[in-house]
Design an enzyme around this catalytic site. Structure first.
Site, PDB file in Angstrom:
ATOM      1  N   SER A   1       0.875  -1.169   0.000  1.00  0.00           N
ATOM      2  CA  SER A   1       0.000   0.000   0.000  1.00  0.00           C
ATOM      3  C   SER A   1       0.908   1.213   0.000  1.00  0.00           C
ATOM      4  O   SER A   1       2.073   1.120   0.415  1.00  0.00           O
ATOM      5  CB  SER A   1      -0.885   0.028   1.250  1.00  0.00           C
ATOM      6  OG  SER A   1      -1.472   1.306   1.443  1.00  0.00           O
TER       7      SER A   1
ATOM      8  N   TYR B   1      -2.808   0.434  10.784  1.00  0.00           N
ATOM      9  CA  TYR B   1      -2.728   0.011   9.382  1.00  0.00           C
ATOM     10  C   TYR B   1      -1.354   0.334   8.803  1.00  0.00           C
ATOM     11  O   TYR B   1      -0.737  -0.503   8.123  1.00  0.00           O
ATOM     12  CB  TYR B   1      -3.817   0.704   8.570  1.00  0.00           C
ATOM     13  CG  TYR B   1      -3.822   0.326   7.110  1.00  0.00           C
ATOM     14  CD1 TYR B   1      -4.359  -0.886   6.684  1.00  0.00           C
ATOM     15  CD2 TYR B   1      -3.287   1.181   6.142  1.00  0.00           C
ATOM     16  CE1 TYR B   1      -4.361  -1.235   5.344  1.00  0.00           C
ATOM     17  CE2 TYR B   1      -3.292   0.838   4.799  1.00  0.00           C
ATOM     18  CZ  TYR B   1      -3.833  -0.367   4.404  1.00  0.00           C
ATOM     19  OH  TYR B   1      -3.833  -0.713   3.068  1.00  0.00           O
TER      20      TYR B   1
END
Length: 281
Positions: A142, A155
């Site tokens: 990501s 996250y």
């Protein structure tokens, strides 16, 4: 077709980026096994792709479920050439100050068990088959694996951990298995959050990402799901990507090259160069 005769196993492949990867890999000639928690979406996938795709209902947090997926792939297609650990959850950018003290431990476990342990389980389950085929692993990372504000601290920490996994696994599995990572940017998917924070029914598709990213990304828009799939095809090919292992591809629309005052420094180039691009945007 670039992947004729190849076999891939993709986790979280029944929706979002994972489903786009399944569609692209099959279109490139591969056969694909998918581990996902949604039986309904897996049935839809199998109907869409006939004998070129098989689904396994399971939980990426379970090593036994990951092993069942590997066994199903081997039974159906005889080998595993490419593994794509892709299933994940997001924390909806929940800042540390907003994390309730009595939920931090559970939220940490929820997110790390899916985003990190699930990846480790996938490689462990497929390792003998990958060594046998001299295959490759392509981790979905990501933009949050490289930059702040792609999520909250939980996250973001998981995605930085995946960057470390790419490097360590590339070392441990060499010279038999190549290991690389693709770090996509924002996209419109059904990505959910952890139940410990009450976010399991919230979907990232409810966030107006396209409008938010239009002025932020140097490329000027949010890429479509299928536009992210080419990097995975590249890393899965045996010819074009042979030298690549331990590679980390920022595939996020240019987040790392944004300017201080504007996202894209060349927005006025057509005007400066007297180029008429009417109808091409």
């Amino acid at each position: 077709m670039k992947l004729t005769g190849e076999v891939a196993l993709i986790t979280g492949g029944a929706s979002g980026l994972g489903r786009a990867l399944v569609d692209r890999f099959v279109a490139e000639g591969a056969r694909v096994a998918v581990l996902d928690k949604s039986a309904e979406r897996l049935r839809e996938l199998e109907v869409a792709h006939g004998g070129n795709a098989v689904g396994v209902v399971g939980d990426v947090r379970s090593l036994q479920d990951q092993k069942r997926a590997a066994e199903r792939c081997l039974a159906a297609f005889g080998k595993i050439d490419t593994l794509i650990p892709n299933a994940g959850i997001w924390d909806y950018s929940t800042a540390l100050a907003d994390l309730p003290e009595d939920k931090i431990d559970a939220a940490f476990d929820d997110i790390f068990h899916v985003n990190v342990k699930g990846y480790i389980h996938a490689v462990k389950a497929c390792l003998p088959a990958l060594v046998s085929s001299r295959g490759s692993v392509v981790f979905t990372i990501s933009n949050a694996g490289f930059y702040p504000n792609g999520g909250g601290p939980l996250y973001t920490a998981t995605k930085h951990a995946v960057v470390g996994l790419v490097r360590q696994m590339a070392f441990e599995l060499a010279p038999h298995v190549r290991v690389n990572g693709v770090a996509p940017g924002g996209m419109n998917t059904d990505l959910r959050g952890p139940s410990s924070l009450g976010l399991s029914e919230q979907s990232i598709s409810s966030v107006p990402l396209a409008d938010m990213l239009k002025s932020v990304l140097p490329i000027g828009r949010m890429p479509a799901l299928e536009e992210y799939t080419g990097a995975y095809v590249f890393f899965a090919t045996r010819g074009d990507s042979l030298p690549a292992t331990g590679a980390l591809l920022n595939y996020d629309g240019g987040m790392g090259v944004r300017g201080f005052l504007t996202a894209a420094g060349g927005a006025d180039l057509p005007e400066k160069l007297n180029i008429n691009r009417e109808g091409q945007e």
